[in-house]
Design a protein around this motif. Sequence first.
Motif, PDB file in Angstrom:
ATOM      1  N   ALA A 140       0.978  -0.981   0.100  1.00 13.22           N
ATOM      2  CA  ALA A 140       0.269   0.061  -0.055  1.00 13.22           C
ATOM      3  C   ALA A 140       0.765   1.383  -0.353  1.00 13.22           C
ATOM      4  N   GLU A 141       1.884   1.256   0.735  1.00 17.74           N
ATOM      5  CA  GLU A 141       2.948   2.729   0.928  1.00 17.74           C
ATOM      6  C   GLU A 141       3.742   2.925  -0.276  1.00 17.74           C
ATOM      7  N   PHE A 142       3.910   1.701  -1.072  1.00 15.10           N
ATOM      8  CA  PHE A 142       4.669   1.584  -2.518  1.00 15.10           C
ATOM      9  C   PHE A 142       3.926   1.867  -3.729  1.00 15.10           C
ATOM     10  N   VAL A 143       2.169   1.432  -3.310  1.00 15.13           N
ATOM     11  CA  VAL A 143       1.598   2.095  -4.451  1.00 15.13           C
ATOM     12  C   VAL A 143       1.264   3.783  -4.243  1.00 15.13           C
ATOM     13  N   THR A 144       1.125   4.069  -2.959  1.00 17.54           N
ATOM     14  CA  THR A 144       1.407   5.815  -2.597  1.00 17.54           C
ATOM     15  C   THR A 144       1.970   6.513  -3.363  1.00 17.54           C
ATOM     16  N   LEU A 221       8.048  -6.814  -0.166  1.00 17.46           N
ATOM     17  CA  LEU A 221       6.171  -5.802   0.241  1.00 17.46           C
ATOM     18  C   LEU A 221       5.610  -6.837  -0.344  1.00 17.46           C
ATOM     19  N   ALA A 222       5.442  -8.177  -1.034  1.00 17.32           N
ATOM     20  CA  ALA A 222       4.676  -8.784  -1.258  1.00 17.32           C
ATOM     21  C   ALA A 222       4.985  -9.816  -2.702  1.00 17.32           C
ATOM     22  N   VAL A 223       3.863 -11.375  -2.303  1.00 20.45           N
ATOM     23  CA  VAL A 223       4.221 -12.411  -3.649  1.00 20.45           C
ATOM     24  C   VAL A 223       3.563 -12.352  -4.660  1.00 20.45           C
ATOM     25  N   ALA A 239      -3.203 -10.125  -4.304  1.00 22.82           N
ATOM     26  CA  ALA A 239      -3.768 -10.700  -4.258  1.00 22.82           C
ATOM     27  C   ALA A 239      -4.604  -9.803  -2.775  1.00 22.82           C
ATOM     28  N   GLU A 240      -3.585  -9.904  -1.600  1.00 27.62           N
ATOM     29  CA  GLU A 240      -4.404  -9.857  -0.487  1.00 27.62           C
ATOM     30  C   GLU A 240      -3.974  -8.581   0.295  1.00 27.62           C
ATOM     31  N   SER A 241      -2.983  -7.621  -0.052  1.00 31.31           N
ATOM     32  CA  SER A 241      -2.508  -6.700  -0.586  1.00 31.31           C
ATOM     33  C   SER A 241      -3.757  -5.540  -1.382  1.00 31.31           C
ATOM     34  N   GLY A 242      -5.285  -6.184  -1.590  1.00 29.04           N
ATOM     35  CA  GLY A 242      -6.135  -5.171  -2.587  1.00 29.04           C
ATOM     36  C   GLY A 242      -5.870  -5.186  -4.074  1.00 29.04           C
ATOM     37  N   TYR A 243      -5.819  -6.605  -4.341  1.00 27.42           N
ATOM     38  CA  TYR A 243      -5.675  -6.142  -5.577  1.00 27.42           C
ATOM     39  C   TYR A 243      -6.350  -7.918  -6.557  1.00 27.42           C
ATOM     40  N   PRO A 244      -7.482  -8.395  -5.473  1.00 26.41           N
ATOM     41  CA  PRO A 244      -8.440  -9.670  -5.718  1.00 26.41           C
ATOM     42  C   PRO A 244      -7.186 -10.081  -7.078  1.00 26.41           C
ATOM     43  N   GLY A 245      -7.468 -11.641  -6.756  1.00 26.95           N
ATOM     44  CA  GLY A 245      -6.918 -12.018  -8.556  1.00 26.95           C
ATOM     45  C   GLY A 245      -5.749 -12.090  -9.079  1.00 26.95           C
ATOM     46  N   PHE A 246      -5.082 -11.198  -8.602  1.00 22.71           N
ATOM     47  CA  PHE A 246      -3.469 -10.950  -8.556  1.00 22.71           C
ATOM     48  C   PHE A 246      -3.268 -12.492  -8.983  1.00 22.71           C
ATOM     49  N   GLU A 247      -2.608 -12.504  -9.821  1.00 22.51           N
ATOM     50  CA  GLU A 247      -0.922 -13.880  -9.534  1.00 22.51           C
ATOM     51  C   GLU A 247      -0.415 -14.140 -10.956  1.00 22.51           C
ATOM     52  N   VAL A 248       0.677 -14.025 -10.404  1.00 26.21           N
ATOM     53  CA  VAL A 248       1.810 -14.335 -11.656  1.00 26.21           C
ATOM     54  C   VAL A 248       2.875 -15.287 -11.271  1.00 26.21           C
ATOM     55  N   LEU A 249       2.733 -16.351 -11.893  1.00 25.83           N
ATOM     56  CA  LEU A 249       3.750 -17.565 -11.916  1.00 25.83           C
ATOM     57  C   LEU A 249       4.642 -17.719 -13.261  1.00 25.83           C
TER      58      LEU A 249
END
Length: 323
Positions: A140-144, A221-223, A239-249
């Motif tokens: 969230a802080e990175f996005v800001t 910051l996130a995975v 995804a749990e940090s505010g962007y549901p459905g985000f997944e990159v593998l």
Amino acid sequence: MQRFQRIRRGLFLSAILAAAPLAAQAAWPDQPIRLIVPYAAGGGADNVARVIAGPLGEKLGQSIIVENRPGAGATIAEGVVARSAPDGYTVLYDTFTYAVNASLRKLNFNPSKDLTPVALTATAPLILVVNPKVKANNLAEFVTLAKNPDNKVTYASYGIGSAAHLAAELLARDAGLTMLHIPYKGGAPALVDLVGGQVNAYFANASSGLPYVRNGTLRALAVSSAKRLNTLPDVPTVAESGYPGFEVLEWHGVFVPHGTPPDVARKLADAVQAVISSPDVVKRLNSLGIDPSTIPPSGAQAYIDDQVKRWSTLIKDRNISLE
């Protein structure tokens, strides 16, 4: 009478010729198999291919010869296999890049028509890491921070169209970020500049990023996976940090030339599945920060078709090109 004998001989020869391909399939493999890897020796994909190659050769009763053919974003190796005889003796070991090449490059072959996925072997999550000097302790802080163009946030990748690049572009699209992409020729130089502060952020693959996170050189910051990593249980997913459905593998898979006999492809797929399910291989893959694929061979084609569709859409939406 002679005419009848000639007809009988002709029918007999026809039966032999018709049975020959079936006999060849039943005997497969009766010679070494070339496993073409589109990346340099010692890289992530090469390391995984070699972990699998030994046990796979033992399973099939033939040597698996790993052949590195790097260059042109994996398309050199892909083209070699696409134009090879469809006999099961030339196999491609490819990764995420396969799903984006047709959208970024002019190819002299058609991946969807000339190559057939046999099995998926492994998946690897990415870790969004930043230099400790970046004033962000979570996503969230990175996005800001990145939403403010005055901050001129930069992010590294190991090439245009790589998983690291497209993961950042997907986040930028979903979060409305303004960031500058700095592509490198590999993950190692990207990490060097990130540690040195020349760039701010990077979606590093787990195997290369984990050591830097553990020793505090970089901040996670996130995975990018749907679930948290066992090795970083306190780091949330995107995804749990505010962007549901985000997944990159980053995924790995095995391909053969189109037209390979189904029995041969099935035998190869079954062998690959058995190898990546074996405890020893699972342990070795996990040590590299990689998980064996949970998608069965029967689902490989659908998964890759979905990947091609997903990333071609993002490439178009974000106006991504190699120029």
